[in-house]
Every structure is written in structure tokens, then in C-alpha cells.
Design a protein around this motif. Structure first.
Motif, PDB file in Angstrom:
ATOM      1  N   UNK A 233       0.814  -1.214   0.000  1.00  0.00           N
ATOM      2  CA  UNK A 233       0.000   0.000   0.000  1.00  0.00           C
ATOM      3  C   UNK A 233       0.848   1.264   0.000  1.00  0.00           C
ATOM      4  N   UNK A 234       1.863   1.338   0.847  1.00  0.00           N
ATOM      5  CA  UNK A 234       2.689   2.545   0.906  1.00  0.00           C
ATOM      6  C   UNK A 234       3.465   2.718  -0.398  1.00  0.00           C
ATOM      7  N   UNK A 235       3.989   1.628  -0.942  1.00  0.00           N
ATOM      8  CA  UNK A 235       4.712   1.708  -2.215  1.00  0.00           C
ATOM      9  C   UNK A 235       3.816   2.286  -3.301  1.00  0.00           C
ATOM     10  N   UNK A 236       2.588   1.804  -3.374  1.00  0.00           N
ATOM     11  CA  UNK A 236       1.635   2.294  -4.384  1.00  0.00           C
ATOM     12  C   UNK A 236       1.381   3.787  -4.205  1.00  0.00           C
ATOM     13  N   UNK A 237       1.153   4.231  -2.982  1.00  0.00           N
ATOM     14  CA  UNK A 237       0.857   5.639  -2.730  1.00  0.00           C
ATOM     15  C   UNK A 237       2.076   6.502  -3.054  1.00  0.00           C
ATOM     16  N   UNK A 238       3.265   6.055  -2.701  1.00  0.00           N
ATOM     17  CA  UNK A 238       4.474   6.831  -2.998  1.00  0.00           C
ATOM     18  C   UNK A 238       4.664   6.983  -4.510  1.00  0.00           C
ATOM     19  N   UNK A 239       4.498   5.895  -5.256  1.00  0.00           N
ATOM     20  CA  UNK A 239       4.636   5.979  -6.713  1.00  0.00           C
ATOM     21  C   UNK A 239       3.683   7.018  -7.300  1.00  0.00           C
ATOM     22  N   UNK A 240       2.494   7.114  -6.747  1.00  0.00           N
ATOM     23  CA  UNK A 240       1.461   7.979  -7.314  1.00  0.00           C
ATOM     24  C   UNK A 240       1.507   9.408  -6.799  1.00  0.00           C
ATOM     25  N   UNK A 241       1.888   9.614  -5.535  1.00  0.00           N
ATOM     26  CA  UNK A 241       1.648  10.910  -4.899  1.00  0.00           C
ATOM     27  C   UNK A 241       2.877  11.531  -4.255  1.00  0.00           C
ATOM     28  N   UNK A 242       4.067  11.079  -4.616  1.00  0.00           N
ATOM     29  CA  UNK A 242       5.265  11.712  -4.044  1.00  0.00           C
ATOM     30  C   UNK A 242       5.315  13.191  -4.422  1.00  0.00           C
ATOM     31  N   UNK A 243       4.921  13.534  -5.644  1.00  0.00           N
ATOM     32  CA  UNK A 243       5.004  14.933  -6.077  1.00  0.00           C
ATOM     33  C   UNK A 243       4.069  15.821  -5.263  1.00  0.00           C
ATOM     34  N   UNK A 244       3.019  15.277  -4.699  1.00  0.00           N
ATOM     35  CA  UNK A 244       2.121  16.076  -3.865  1.00  0.00           C
ATOM     36  C   UNK A 244       2.724  16.287  -2.477  1.00  0.00           C
ATOM     37  N   UNK A 245       3.527  15.333  -2.028  1.00  0.00           N
ATOM     38  CA  UNK A 245       4.228  15.486  -0.752  1.00  0.00           C
ATOM     39  C   UNK A 245       5.376  16.483  -0.874  1.00  0.00           C
ATOM     40  N   UNK A 246       6.055  16.498  -2.048  1.00  0.00           N
ATOM     41  CA  UNK A 246       7.256  17.316  -2.233  1.00  0.00           C
ATOM     42  C   UNK A 246       7.207  17.982  -3.603  1.00  0.00           C
ATOM     43  N   UNK A 247       6.256  18.896  -3.843  1.00  0.00           N
ATOM     44  CA  UNK A 247       6.113  19.479  -5.185  1.00  0.00           C
ATOM     45  C   UNK A 247       7.331  20.253  -5.656  1.00  0.00           C
ATOM     46  N   UNK A 248       8.142  20.763  -4.740  1.00  0.00           N
ATOM     47  CA  UNK A 248       9.319  21.544  -5.133  1.00  0.00           C
ATOM     48  C   UNK A 248      10.312  20.721  -5.943  1.00  0.00           C
ATOM     49  N   UNK A 249      10.305  19.397  -5.780  1.00  0.00           N
ATOM     50  CA  UNK A 249      11.264  18.547  -6.487  1.00  0.00           C
ATOM     51  C   UNK A 249      10.871  18.321  -7.944  1.00  0.00           C
ATOM     52  N   UNK A 250       9.646  18.690  -8.336  1.00  0.00           N
ATOM     53  CA  UNK A 250       9.111  18.324  -9.645  1.00  0.00           C
ATOM     54  C   UNK A 250       8.838  19.564 -10.491  1.00  0.00           C
ATOM     55  N   UNK A 251       9.064  19.413 -11.810  1.00  0.00           N
ATOM     56  CA  UNK A 251       8.739  20.493 -12.741  1.00  0.00           C
ATOM     57  C   UNK A 251       7.237  20.567 -12.985  1.00  0.00           C
ATOM     58  N   UNK A 252       6.575  19.401 -13.027  1.00  0.00           N
ATOM     59  CA  UNK A 252       5.126  19.355 -13.220  1.00  0.00           C
ATOM     60  C   UNK A 252       4.472  19.464 -11.844  1.00  0.00           C
ATOM     61  N   UNK A 253       3.889  20.620 -11.575  1.00  0.00           N
ATOM     62  CA  UNK A 253       3.330  20.874 -10.245  1.00  0.00           C
ATOM     63  C   UNK A 253       1.854  20.466 -10.207  1.00  0.00           C
ATOM     64  N   UNK A 254       1.435  19.835  -9.134  1.00  0.00           N
ATOM     65  CA  UNK A 254       0.003  19.544  -8.983  1.00  0.00           C
ATOM     66  C   UNK A 254      -0.786  20.835  -8.804  1.00  0.00           C
ATOM     67  N   UNK A 255      -2.005  20.848  -9.322  1.00  0.00           N
ATOM     68  CA  UNK A 255      -2.867  22.001  -9.146  1.00  0.00           C
ATOM     69  C   UNK A 255      -3.451  22.053  -7.748  1.00  0.00           C
ATOM     70  N   UNK A 256      -4.106  23.162  -7.401  1.00  0.00           N
ATOM     71  CA  UNK A 256      -4.678  23.301  -6.059  1.00  0.00           C
ATOM     72  C   UNK A 256      -5.658  22.188  -5.692  1.00  0.00           C
ATOM     73  N   UNK A 257      -6.489  21.778  -6.659  1.00  0.00           N
ATOM     74  CA  UNK A 257      -7.441  20.706  -6.374  1.00  0.00           C
ATOM     75  C   UNK A 257      -6.754  19.403  -6.033  1.00  0.00           C
ATOM     76  N   UNK A 258      -5.703  19.058  -6.792  1.00  0.00           N
ATOM     77  CA  UNK A 258      -4.949  17.838  -6.501  1.00  0.00           C
ATOM     78  C   UNK A 258      -4.259  17.947  -5.149  1.00  0.00           C
ATOM     79  N   UNK A 259      -3.687  19.096  -4.866  1.00  0.00           N
ATOM     80  CA  UNK A 259      -2.987  19.260  -3.590  1.00  0.00           C
ATOM     81  C   UNK A 259      -3.955  19.100  -2.424  1.00  0.00           C
ATOM     82  N   UNK A 260      -5.155  19.596  -2.569  1.00  0.00           N
ATOM     83  CA  UNK A 260      -6.140  19.462  -1.488  1.00  0.00           C
ATOM     84  C   UNK A 260      -6.462  17.990  -1.219  1.00  0.00           C
ATOM     85  N   UNK A 261      -6.478  17.182  -2.292  1.00  0.00           N
ATOM     86  CA  UNK A 261      -6.818  15.772  -2.142  1.00  0.00           C
ATOM     87  C   UNK A 261      -5.645  14.909  -1.713  1.00  0.00           C
TER      88      UNK A 261
END
Length: 476
Positions: A233-261
Motif C-alpha cells: 500500500x505505501x509503495x503504491x501511494x508513494x509511486x502515485x503521490x510523491x510529487x504532492x508530498x514534495x512538489x518543489x522537487x518536480x517540474x510538473x506541479x500539482x494544481x490546487x485541487x490535486x494538492x487538497x486531495x
């Protein structure tokens, strides 16, 4: 049922195979007082950061690394490259070594393990296994339900029937379903209905609760000498949502709606796993078992495709319908990880013919739609998957060169609703709760895990293995 007695020279063991949890994130979240049960487990354990048995990043896959953990063999020796190859490879693993020594064993979903039938034990295959048979056979209802939901969780067109759910519920009621889990399921469904349907991503944590209920009931009934419990479960969530935990590391930033979720998705997955660890600590304490926590590897940000909009994954709506329409002969098609499938074609000639036909599909830039792994599977088997990773326009077409026609991409494929955000990292965790807390500076090899488990069980370690019992090293 008569249980085999635990030898006086050995220790019962419960091995938590919590795939790809990260040492650095555990340290951070423990420091923030969010993981009290992990903190307690660490405080009573010998702790190592582990290293893999390979240097090649293309081999840093959990179905390879866990097979190395279970057999004590490096990849160069076992050569198990695909997720479903372990069942047919024929190497002796920790389960068979213990069974041969007269110990009772439970394997609860460990990755890429060959089936076994121990009269006093339980075998439940990992959810991606093409041979999902369990032992005892009563567990088949459970294993097949879990497998279908894990493999097809993103495919709205593959809903299970009411009869499937009733059979599953009947199994759970007689195999340990707890009031706490029922409450959690009802609360989750209510949150999806009343708040936001996309909160369904949290269902992966409900699966852990169900798995724990079944495992706990099986453990109490059999009291085995050795048991593993696998969670992805944790592996799956990390693969999908690491950029939401640490958006500064990524060029493609999640939008406000994604960040809220999804902003706290990774954190919430660790917190849910912490609750599970608390249940296992209580179970181990009541039955005088040594608790071992291992991850085999971990994760880090995935940045390779950030300059191209991130890596997208596309899956076939209906793999069987597609293969029939394409005129590809096969015996069985099984989804494995993310966008990949495994075909059983009967023989090598059939697999070659299937690959040749799949290679005839090209995208608007003339590139092949389907990709294939660098290392072939067993004769007659073919792994394939959509290798398009860029964003695809709604009206984009692909070319079927075999029939000289254009096909709407969206009629065949759907996009998985998450950009890839985490990739594998070689560091892993190994904690052994033996009441002698110590953090080791020297890294352990994942090949040391099997010899350590055998030594704890009072079983001689086979000659020729690269790894050594870690607790002997610690004592020295």
C-alpha cells in the motif's frame, strides 16, 4: 488440527514485508510523533539500512529483490526477472527450508513465491500471480477477490459482481473480520459518497486492514513457527503521490485541487501502516514471537520525464477483447503491474507471433505503441504493455499496420489517474525486535536476511550462500 511444536532452540517469527517504505521518511515521521508504533518497534530492535544485491537500476524491482531476500541468492544466480517467474524458477526459499526442517509456515502474499501446501500452514499468493491457488483451498475466495481489486483497481469497466462480494463477505465473517475494519470501511464509503469520489485512493489502506484481520485469525488458529505478511500500500501511494508530498522537487506541479486531495497521501499511508504495526506488535507479544520488519528497497522522486509533462500510464480497457480483435492466439492474459500484461501463448512460436502482431501498432509519431522487457520470460510467455508515456489527446489515433487502419487510442486505452512520482531507491529497512536495541552503521545486504531468519529458527544455514546471520555479526 495438531500444530507442530516450536523447537526449543528456535523462535517464532512474524516478518512484516512492508514494500518500499523509506528509511528517511520513517525517521522524519517518527520525529514528528506521527508513528508511535514504528517508534516503539525501533526502540526494541536492532536496526539496519539494507543494500540490494544488484548495482543495475533496471534490476531494482521488488519482484526481483524480494525473490533474492527469500532465496538468499543474488540476481546473477537466480535470474528471476519477471513478477511471475518465481513460481516456476525452482530455487529453495526460506519457506521450503523451514518446511524441510519440520517447521510450520504461513506465507501471506509474499511477492513472487512458488506455492506450497503445508498441512499446518497457509499459502496465499501475491495479488499479481497468474496462479492464484491458495492452501488451504478455502482461501481462494479471498485471494481472488484481492487479486482482482489490486490488478484492476483503476479499471471502471471491470467491476466485480454482487455474487463475488457476497462470497467475499461470507469468507471474511468466518475468517476474522473485525468491528474496527467494518467501521473503517463504512466511514471510507461515506467519505467518497458525501465528500469526494476521488478519496477512493484511500481504499488501499482498507485492504491492509482486511489482510491483517485474516492473517491474525490464521495465526491464532495455527500458531506457526514462521509467517510473512506482505503489503504494497505505501509503495503504491508513494509511486502515485510523491510529487504532492514534495512538489518543489518536480517540474510538473500539482494544481490546487490535486494538492487538497493528495497533499498528505504519503503521510496518511505511513500513519495507517503504523496502526497496522501496532496490531502486529500486540500479536507478537501475546505469542512470544520475534517481529522482523523489512522493506527490500525504498523510493525517491521520479524526475526522468518531467521535461515532457511527466510519465503517464495507459492500460487497455479490455485486454481479452483487444487480443481477440487483433487476432492474437493465447491461452490466458493476466494483468501484472500498472500497465503491463503477461500472455500465456502455449509455446515460443506462439509468443513470437503475438509479439510480431503487437509490434504492428504505432502511434502518430511512428513509434511502437507496445513495449516489451529486455529479458524474455519463460518459453511461451510474453510480457507487454503500452509504452506511450506522454499526454495523449482525446481524439488521437494509432495505426494498426497489420490491417492498414486507424484506431482511436481512447477506444483501446484509458489513462491511470496519476503521474508517476516515485521511483525505486536501493536503501531498505531491516529491524529485528529482539529486545537489544541498536542502530548499526554498517549496512546489511538483503542477502543476509534469510540466513538471519534461519539462525533465529535454530536451523543450520546452507553452505554457499553469500549472506551471513546478522545477529551473529552483531554479537561479535
Amino acid at each position: 488440527m495438531t500444530n507442530k511444536a516450536t523447537p526449543a532452540t528456535g523462535h517464532r517469527q512474524i516478518v512484516l514485508e512492508l514494500n518500499e517504505l523509506c528509511p528517511s521518511l520513517l525517521d522524519r515521521l517518527i520525529g514528528e510523533d506521527l508513528l508511535p508504533h514504528f517508534a516503539a518497534l525501533r526502540s526494541e530492535s536492532e536496526v539496519w539500512v539494507t543494500r540490494p544485491d544488484v548495482d543495475d537500476d533496471t534490476l531494482l524491482e521488488p519482484w526481483i529483490q524480494w525473490y533474492s531476500v527469500h532465496t538468499g541468492l543474488p540476481f546473477d544466480e537466480h535470474r528471476v526477472f519477471h513478477l511471475t517467474d518465481g513460481a516456476r524458477a525452482g530455487h529453495r526459499d526460506v519457506f521450503r527450508m523451514l518446511l524441510d526442517a519440520g517447521r510450520s509456515v504461513i506465507d501471506f502474499g509474499s511477492m513472487n513465491v512458488a506455492p506450497f501446501a503445508d498441512p499446518d500452514g497457509v499459502f496465499i499468493a501475491d495479488p499479481w500471480s497468474e496462479d492464484g491457488r491458495s492452501h488451504p483451498g478455502a482461501f481462494d475466495v479471498y485471494a481472488r477477490f484481492v487479486s482482482e481489486n489490486v490488478r484492476e483497481y483503476s479499471n471502471a469497466g471491470r467491476a466485480m459482481s454482487a455474487a463475488d462480494y457476497l462470497r467475499f463477505l461470507g469468507f471474511m465473517v468466518s475468517h476474522g473480520l473485525s468491528v474496527e475494519t467494518v467501521r473503517a470501511i463504512l466511514a471510507q464509503l461515506a467519505s467518497e459518497k458525501l465528500r469526494e469520489s476521488r478519496l477512493s485512493w484511500k481504499r488501499v489502506m482498507l485492504l491492509d486492514r482486511l489482510n491483517f484481520d485474516v492473517f491474525r485469525a490464521a495465526w491464532k488458529k495455527r500458531k506457526p513457527d514462521f509467517a510473512t505478511f506482505f503489503s504494497n500500500s505505501v509503495a503504491h501511494v508513494q509511486h502515485s503521490y510523491w510529487r504532492h508530498m514534495d512538489p518543489a522537487a518536480f517540474a510538473v506541479k500539482p494544481g490546487p485541487g490535486e494538492m487538497a486531495l493528495y497533499r498528505h497521501a504519503v503521510r496518511d499511508a505511513y500513519v495507517a501502516m503504523d496502526r497496522l504495526v501496532g496490531g502486529f506488535r500486540a500479536l507478537a507479544a501475546r505469542h512470544d514471537a520475534t517481529l522482523i520488519f523489512a522493506t527490500a528497497l525504498s523510493q525517491q522522486p521520479f524526475l526522468r520525464y518531467e521535461d515532457k509533462g511527466g510519465q503517464n500510464f495507459y492500460r487497455l480497457h479490455d485486454v481479452d477483447a483487444f487480443l481477440r480483435e487483433a487476432g492474437i492466439a493465447y491461452r490466458e492474459a493476466s494483468p501484472t503491474m500498472t500497465h503491463q500484461y503477461m500472455l500465456e501463448c502455449g509455446d515460443a512460436a506462439g509468443a513470437r507471433a503475438a509479439r510480431k502482431r503487437l509490434e504492428q501498432y504505432t502511434d502518430c509519431e511512428g513509434r511502437q505503441v507496445f513495449g516489451f522487457p529486455a529479458i524474455e520470460s519463460a518459453p511461451g510467455a510474453l510480457y507487454f504493455g503500452c509504452q506511450i508515456s506522454r499526454p495523449v489527446d482525446e481524439d488521437e489515433q494509432i495505426r494498426d499496420g497489420g490491417r492498414n487502419r486507424a484506431v482511436d487510442f481512447a477506444s483501446l486505452f484509458y489513462r491511470i489517474d496519476a503521474l508517476k512520482s516515485g521511483r525505486h531507491h536501493p536503501d531498505g529497512c531491516l529491524w529485528i525486535a529482539n529486545g537489544n536495541p541498536r542502530v548499526h552503521e554498517r549496512r546489511a545486504s538483503i542477502l543476509d536476511i534469510l540466513p538471519t531468519q534461519l539462525a533465529l529458527a535454530g536451523i543450520a544455514v546452507p553452505e554457499g550462500l553469500a549472506g551471513k546471520p546478522l545477529l551473529e555479526h552483531a554479537a561479535g
